[in-house]
Scaffold this motif. Structure first.
Motif, PDB file in Angstrom:
ATOM      1  N   ASP A   1      -7.707  -6.414  -0.713  1.00  0.00           N
ATOM      2  CA  ASP A   1      -8.913  -6.997  -1.298  1.00  0.00           C
ATOM      3  C   ASP A   1      -8.860  -7.053  -2.830  1.00  0.00           C
ATOM      4  O   ASP A   1      -9.788  -7.565  -3.458  1.00  0.00           O
TER       5      ASP A   1
ATOM      6  N   ASP B   1       0.809  -1.224   0.000  1.00  0.00           N
ATOM      7  CA  ASP B   1       0.000   0.000   0.000  1.00  0.00           C
ATOM      8  C   ASP B   1       0.840   1.270   0.000  1.00  0.00           C
ATOM      9  O   ASP B   1       0.339   2.347  -0.317  1.00  0.00           O
TER      10      ASP B   1
ATOM     11  N   HIS C   1      -2.294  -2.173  -4.625  1.00  0.00           N
ATOM     12  CA  HIS C   1      -2.082  -1.452  -3.378  1.00  0.00           C
ATOM     13  C   HIS C   1      -3.086  -1.806  -2.274  1.00  0.00           C
ATOM     14  O   HIS C   1      -3.022  -1.237  -1.192  1.00  0.00           O
ATOM     15  N   ARG C   2      -3.991  -2.749  -2.542  1.00  0.00           N
ATOM     16  CA  ARG C   2      -4.999  -3.126  -1.546  1.00  0.00           C
ATOM     17  C   ARG C   2      -5.064  -4.649  -1.430  1.00  0.00           C
ATOM     18  O   ARG C   2      -4.961  -5.365  -2.427  1.00  0.00           O
TER      19      ARG C   2
ATOM     20  N   LEU D   1      -2.272  -4.187   5.188  1.00  0.00           N
ATOM     21  CA  LEU D   1      -2.869  -3.691   3.948  1.00  0.00           C
ATOM     22  C   LEU D   1      -4.291  -3.209   4.193  1.00  0.00           C
ATOM     23  O   LEU D   1      -4.995  -3.747   5.060  1.00  0.00           O
ATOM     24  N   PRO D   2      -4.751  -2.226   3.426  1.00  0.00           N
ATOM     25  CA  PRO D   2      -6.170  -1.837   3.494  1.00  0.00           C
ATOM     26  C   PRO D   2      -7.039  -2.860   2.774  1.00  0.00           C
ATOM     27  O   PRO D   2      -6.598  -3.533   1.847  1.00  0.00           O
ATOM     28  N   GLY D   3      -8.267  -2.977   3.216  1.00  0.00           N
ATOM     29  CA  GLY D   3      -9.213  -3.882   2.561  1.00  0.00           C
ATOM     30  C   GLY D   3      -9.158  -5.298   3.078  1.00  0.00           C
ATOM     31  O   GLY D   3     -10.186  -5.900   3.414  1.00  0.00           O
ATOM     32  N   GLN D   4      -7.958  -5.844   3.184  1.00  0.00           N
ATOM     33  CA  GLN D   4      -7.757  -7.202   3.677  1.00  0.00           C
ATOM     34  C   GLN D   4      -6.302  -7.317   4.106  1.00  0.00           C
ATOM     35  O   GLN D   4      -5.404  -6.814   3.424  1.00  0.00           O
TER      36      GLN D   4
END
Length: 235
Positions: free
Chosen positions: A40, A14, A37-38, A60-63
């Motif tokens: 998910d 990310d 970058h995510r 990480l964002p999302g997952q």
């Protein structure tokens, strides 16, 4: 270099500046890099580009990276290297237990990451001149096909689990210290805190039905290392 010769890397990171730096450096050294970058978005990217290796940030964002690692491991034995800002041994063990093959602690030098990737490449090179198979009674280990069978039932192992088993089995009956094992697997010395060998031994025992409380197939010699018992697999 022809594109077909490039090693395909999926980089899930990310930090966009770091991702761009790593991607540029690896490209200069013969790797093709796909960046997301995510967390998910990682699984879809993995299915699309079918990488030779995955570089996966732990946060990480999302997952989370660990969730992504477990999801990929359900689909494939593609090598996964965790990139983590957490140097704590517990966090490294969590990554390995989630199915990662290796980890690199941030901040890292690109040359260190490159060395780890090249070590993975060397382990994945298959010898085409002759078959390379070890057999011990009910246990068969085919290095060229990367297949392990126990009593004619195929055992699913990750890349690192397979290589660890191969190292142990190749030294059948010989004591290997953690330092010996890490040097053969990664080309690095045991630092006294690295628990990756113990984690993989535990996972191997579980998959090979070796009693963790009283192992007879992969024996622990306390304070010294491990021994692969070539006679434990007889009927």
């Amino acid at each position: 270099m022809d594109n077909s010769d490039l090693v395909n890397v999926l980089l899930v990171e990310d930090d966009q500046k770091l991702a761009a730096l790593v991607a540029s450096f690896l490209h200069q050294h013969g790797f093709a890099v796909r960046v997301v970058h995510r967390g998910d978005l990682a699984l879809a990217a993995f299915s699309e580009c079918k990488p030779d290796v995955v570089l996966l940030d732990q946060m990480l964002p999302g997952q989370s990276g660990l969730q992504v690692c477990r999801a990929i491991r359900q689909l494939s034995d593609t090598p996964i290297v965790i990139l983590t800002a957490k140097g704590d041994a517990r966090d490294q063990v969590l990554g390995l237990e989630s199915g990662a093959d290796d980890y690199v602690v941030k901040p890292f030098k690109p040359s260190v990451l490159l060395a780890r990737l090249r070590a993975l490449q060397r382990r994945l090179v298959q010898h085409v001149t002759k078959p390379d198979v070890l057999e011990f009674g009910r246990l068969s280990i085919d290095h060229d096909c990367r297949v392990v069978s126990l009593a004619d039932e195929r055992i699913n192992l990750t890349t690192m689990e397979f290589e660890l088993l191969w190292v142990l089995a190749s030294a059948q009956g010989k004591l290997l210290s953690r330092d010996d094992i890490l040097n053969r697997l990664r080309g690095i010395a045991f630092d006294g805190f690295n628990r990756s060998v113990d984690v993989y031994i535990s996972k191997l025992r579980g998959k090979l039905n070796d009693n963790p409380r009283d192992p007879t197939c992969i024996k622990t010699i306390w304070g010294k290392g491990y021994v692969f018992n070539p006679f434990a697999w007889e009927v």
